[in-house]
Scaffold this motif. Sequence first.
Motif, PDB file in Angstrom:
ATOM      1  N   PHE A 105       0.838  -1.201   0.000  1.00 51.05           N
ATOM      2  CA  PHE A 105       0.000   0.000   0.000  1.00 51.05           C
ATOM      3  C   PHE A 105       0.871   1.248   0.000  1.00 51.05           C
ATOM      4  CE2 PHE A 105      -2.854  -3.137   2.020  1.00 51.05           C
ATOM      5  CZ  PHE A 105      -3.976  -2.980   1.202  1.00 51.05           C
ATOM      6  N   THR A 106       0.343   2.303  -0.609  1.00 46.53           N
ATOM      7  CA  THR A 106       0.970   3.605  -0.534  1.00 46.53           C
ATOM      8  C   THR A 106      -0.131   4.649  -0.368  1.00 46.53           C
ATOM      9  OG1 THR A 106       2.571   5.106  -1.583  1.00 46.53           O
ATOM     10  CG2 THR A 106       0.916   4.121  -3.026  1.00 46.53           C
ATOM     11  N   LYS A 107       0.228   5.805   0.124  1.00 44.30           N
ATOM     12  CA  LYS A 107      -0.709   6.921   0.188  1.00 44.30           C
ATOM     13  C   LYS A 107      -0.497   7.789  -1.049  1.00 44.30           C
ATOM     14  CE  LYS A 107      -2.571   6.281   4.343  1.00 44.30           C
ATOM     15  NZ  LYS A 107      -4.035   6.137   4.584  1.00 44.30           N
ATOM     16  N   ALA A 108      -1.606   8.272  -1.600  1.00 45.06           N
ATOM     17  CA  ALA A 108      -1.487   9.134  -2.773  1.00 45.06           C
ATOM     18  C   ALA A 108      -2.500  10.275  -2.670  1.00 45.06           C
ATOM     19  CB  ALA A 108      -1.718   8.345  -4.049  1.00 45.06           C
ATOM     20  N   ARG A 109      -2.044  11.476  -3.007  1.00 44.48           N
ATOM     21  CA  ARG A 109      -2.938  12.622  -3.049  1.00 44.48           C
ATOM     22  C   ARG A 109      -3.537  12.718  -4.451  1.00 44.48           C
ATOM     23  NH1 ARG A 109       0.423  16.200  -2.066  1.00 44.48           N
ATOM     24  NH2 ARG A 109       0.524  17.382  -4.006  1.00 44.48           N
ATOM     25  N   ILE A 110      -4.860  12.674  -4.543  1.00 39.46           N
ATOM     26  CA  ILE A 110      -5.530  12.669  -5.836  1.00 39.46           C
ATOM     27  C   ILE A 110      -5.543  14.080  -6.400  1.00 39.46           C
ATOM     28  CG2 ILE A 110      -7.633  12.077  -7.070  1.00 39.46           C
ATOM     29  CD1 ILE A 110      -6.101   9.708  -5.747  1.00 39.46           C
ATOM     30  N   ILE A 111      -5.020  14.241  -7.618  1.00 37.48           N
ATOM     31  CA  ILE A 111      -4.897  15.576  -8.202  1.00 37.48           C
ATOM     32  C   ILE A 111      -5.772  15.778  -9.431  1.00 37.48           C
ATOM     33  CG2 ILE A 111      -2.554  15.861  -7.308  1.00 37.48           C
ATOM     34  CD1 ILE A 111      -1.534  15.329 -10.169  1.00 37.48           C
ATOM     35  N   ALA A 112      -6.301  14.675 -10.022  1.00 41.70           N
ATOM     36  CA  ALA A 112      -7.108  14.845 -11.229  1.00 41.70           C
ATOM     37  C   ALA A 112      -7.882  13.572 -11.524  1.00 41.70           C
ATOM     38  CB  ALA A 112      -6.223  15.215 -12.424  1.00 41.70           C
ATOM     39  N   VAL A 113      -8.895  13.737 -12.396  1.00 43.72           N
ATOM     40  CA  VAL A 113      -9.662  12.616 -12.939  1.00 43.72           C
ATOM     41  C   VAL A 113      -9.295  12.461 -14.400  1.00 43.72           C
ATOM     42  CG1 VAL A 113     -11.971  11.719 -13.437  1.00 43.72           C
ATOM     43  CG2 VAL A 113     -11.570  13.025 -11.343  1.00 43.72           C
ATOM     44  N   GLU A 114      -9.114  11.221 -14.825  1.00 42.89           N
ATOM     45  CA  GLU A 114      -8.753  10.933 -16.218  1.00 42.89           C
ATOM     46  C   GLU A 114      -9.652   9.802 -16.722  1.00 42.89           C
ATOM     47  OE1 GLU A 114      -4.491  10.786 -18.280  1.00 42.89           O
ATOM     48  OE2 GLU A 114      -4.885   8.963 -17.113  1.00 42.89           O
ATOM     49  N   GLY A 115     -10.786  10.172 -17.352  1.00 39.01           N
ATOM     50  CA  GLY A 115     -11.740   9.155 -17.783  1.00 39.01           C
ATOM     51  C   GLY A 115     -12.349   8.469 -16.579  1.00 39.01           C
ATOM     52  N   HIS A 116     -12.192   7.130 -16.506  1.00 39.24           N
ATOM     53  CA  HIS A 116     -12.688   6.357 -15.368  1.00 39.24           C
ATOM     54  C   HIS A 116     -11.631   6.208 -14.273  1.00 39.24           C
ATOM     55  CE1 HIS A 116     -16.465   5.222 -17.222  1.00 39.24           C
ATOM     56  NE2 HIS A 116     -15.815   4.966 -18.342  1.00 39.24           N
ATOM     57  N   ASP A 117     -10.490   6.834 -14.454  1.00 45.44           N
ATOM     58  CA  ASP A 117      -9.358   6.659 -13.546  1.00 45.44           C
ATOM     59  C   ASP A 117      -9.063   7.945 -12.778  1.00 45.44           C
ATOM     60  OD1 ASP A 117      -9.083   4.100 -14.652  1.00 45.44           O
ATOM     61  OD2 ASP A 117      -7.753   4.866 -16.232  1.00 45.44           O
ATOM     62  N   LEU A 118      -8.275   7.787 -11.720  1.00 41.04           N
ATOM     63  CA  LEU A 118      -7.768   8.918 -10.954  1.00 41.04           C
ATOM     64  C   LEU A 118      -6.270   9.042 -11.181  1.00 41.04           C
ATOM     65  CD1 LEU A 118      -9.608   8.292  -7.552  1.00 41.04           C
ATOM     66  CD2 LEU A 118     -10.256   9.961  -9.317  1.00 41.04           C
ATOM     67  N   ILE A 119      -5.765  10.243 -10.993  1.00 40.65           N
ATOM     68  CA  ILE A 119      -4.330  10.470 -11.039  1.00 40.65           C
ATOM     69  C   ILE A 119      -3.892  10.885  -9.641  1.00 40.65           C
ATOM     70  CG2 ILE A 119      -2.447  11.822 -12.028  1.00 40.65           C
ATOM     71  CD1 ILE A 119      -4.162  12.213 -14.511  1.00 40.65           C
ATOM     72  N   GLY A 120      -2.876  10.206  -9.111  1.00 36.24           N
ATOM     73  CA  GLY A 120      -2.462  10.462  -7.741  1.00 36.24           C
ATOM     74  C   GLY A 120      -0.963  10.669  -7.630  1.00 36.24           C
ATOM     75  N   LEU A 121      -0.573  11.496  -6.670  1.00 34.86           N
ATOM     76  CA  LEU A 121       0.832  11.742  -6.378  1.00 34.86           C
ATOM     77  C   LEU A 121       1.180  11.033  -5.085  1.00 34.86           C
ATOM     78  CD1 LEU A 121       3.441  13.325  -7.107  1.00 34.86           C
ATOM     79  CD2 LEU A 121       2.601  15.153  -5.616  1.00 34.86           C
ATOM     80  N   PRO A 122       2.095  10.050  -5.138  1.00 30.45           N
ATOM     81  CA  PRO A 122       2.486   9.341  -3.903  1.00 30.45           C
ATOM     82  C   PRO A 122       3.040  10.312  -2.875  1.00 30.45           C
ATOM     83  CG  PRO A 122       3.268   8.159  -5.858  1.00 30.45           C
ATOM     84  CD  PRO A 122       2.774   9.492  -6.321  1.00 30.45           C
ATOM     85  N   VAL A 123       2.632  10.121  -1.630  1.00 28.66           N
ATOM     86  CA  VAL A 123       3.100  11.000  -0.555  1.00 28.66           C
ATOM     87  C   VAL A 123       3.681  10.160   0.575  1.00 28.66           C
ATOM     88  CG1 VAL A 123       1.494  12.840  -1.097  1.00 28.66           C
ATOM     89  CG2 VAL A 123       0.796  11.046   0.507  1.00 28.66           C
TER      90      VAL A 123
END
Length: 473
Positions: free
Chosen positions: A455-473
């Motif tokens: 597992f990792t933590k990720a800050r969600i920064i955007a939506v891309e279609g049916h997916d999310l884009i996240g930055l690992p923190v």
Amino acid sequence: MTDILSPQSPASGAAVPKVGFVSLGCPKALTDSELILTQLSAEGYQTSKTFQGADLVIVNTCGFIDDAVKESLDTIGEALADNGKVIVTGCLGARSGEGGGNLVQQVHPKVLAVTGPHATQEVMDAVHTHVPKPHDPFVDLLPEVRSQFRGEAGIKLTPKHYAYLKISEGCNHRCTFCIIPSMRGDLVSRPVGDVLKEAQALFESGVKELLVVSQDTSAYGVDVKYRTGFWDGRPVRTRMTELCIALAELAGKHGAWVRLHYVYPYPHVDELLPLMRDGLILPYLDVPFQHSHPDVLRRMKRPASGEKNLDRLLAWREACPDLVIRSTFIAGFPGETEAEFEHLLDFVRAAQIDRAGCFAYSPVTGAAANELPGALPDALREERRARFMAVAEEVSVQRLARRVGATMQVLVDHAPALGRKGGRGRSFADAPEIDGTVRLLPPEKASKTLKVGEFTKARIIAVEGHDLIGLPV
């Protein structure tokens, strides 16, 4: 391309028989394949990566919709052409053809044997007939020493960090569009102690996500009148709520997820919402609603009305605001009016279905719905399916947008070079293969790494279609 499933076998000085294996269809069929492969490996058979290199080939088929039947029949034909010795199992093996004969044998009369689903012993009997069992008492007695086994859970064909846990076989419903009961029979619940024993073995082998599957998960234990079984020296009822409480306890010890699939919206499902709210099992329900209009549901012979479904779902969301709902629907069912279809679209909007799939109705040989009046033209069915998906995608994107700015726990599925260039994972809202993903960007900190199965933590920064884009923190 056809996948030939090949868990690695230990090296051996003596030549041993090799079996090719193809698994088609749903996760429930996959668990049948895992049981067969576990037994093959326990008896000393090796698996072949090609049809040509095998002594025989086993094809585990799907027989639910026309496209699946075609894929299964084509795969059997490919195996016969490349190898010549083929055993067929799975749902298509239980389908009847013209005149009541076996469909597979009518199309491919050269197959060695045909069985229905959930038939490990019948498949092994056929294997023994055509490729005698290797004589290796060490392998027979100690399957757990082999690297592809996950302890008591046997072989699994999923990545090491997630696995399917089938808790029952068959279904007591007689939905008019479905022929699964004719292939898999009525509900048969696994003993609760056996289920929990397998779950423990999976968690101990490193599984971080357990996906509970069956034809009707909510009905677990109905066939045995919820009798009391035993696990770890204490009594546990054969019932969904009690099973989930025990699974949550096991998962908690390993920091793992439990995800529920094929959950019918019966009243007692309400009991699970506190477990989800408190983070003991994932706030995710895969509920096959199929439609919303009461008249269509009656023609389908579904077990609940649309109004009750919506009321229950809204109550679930009130009890657990983070709840994610995945569902499947059928557009263009026989007799479906424009008003009934618009009712379905209104339901998807009101219910805020997070993840929705839709099939244009397709007649299935042997299904009672074939005899219903009011069959719709193919073009209209497809047009309604497309309209449904446009609405479903609009709702899904709106639901996903609420995640932007949040920090979410993500289970990593793909992370080349320890994730230095990013990776891919899933949040609690995403089941493997059927839902979206979280695309993980390269970490900003050089010390931050990503590992598959962790597992990792990720800050969600955007939506891309049916997916999310996240930055690992």
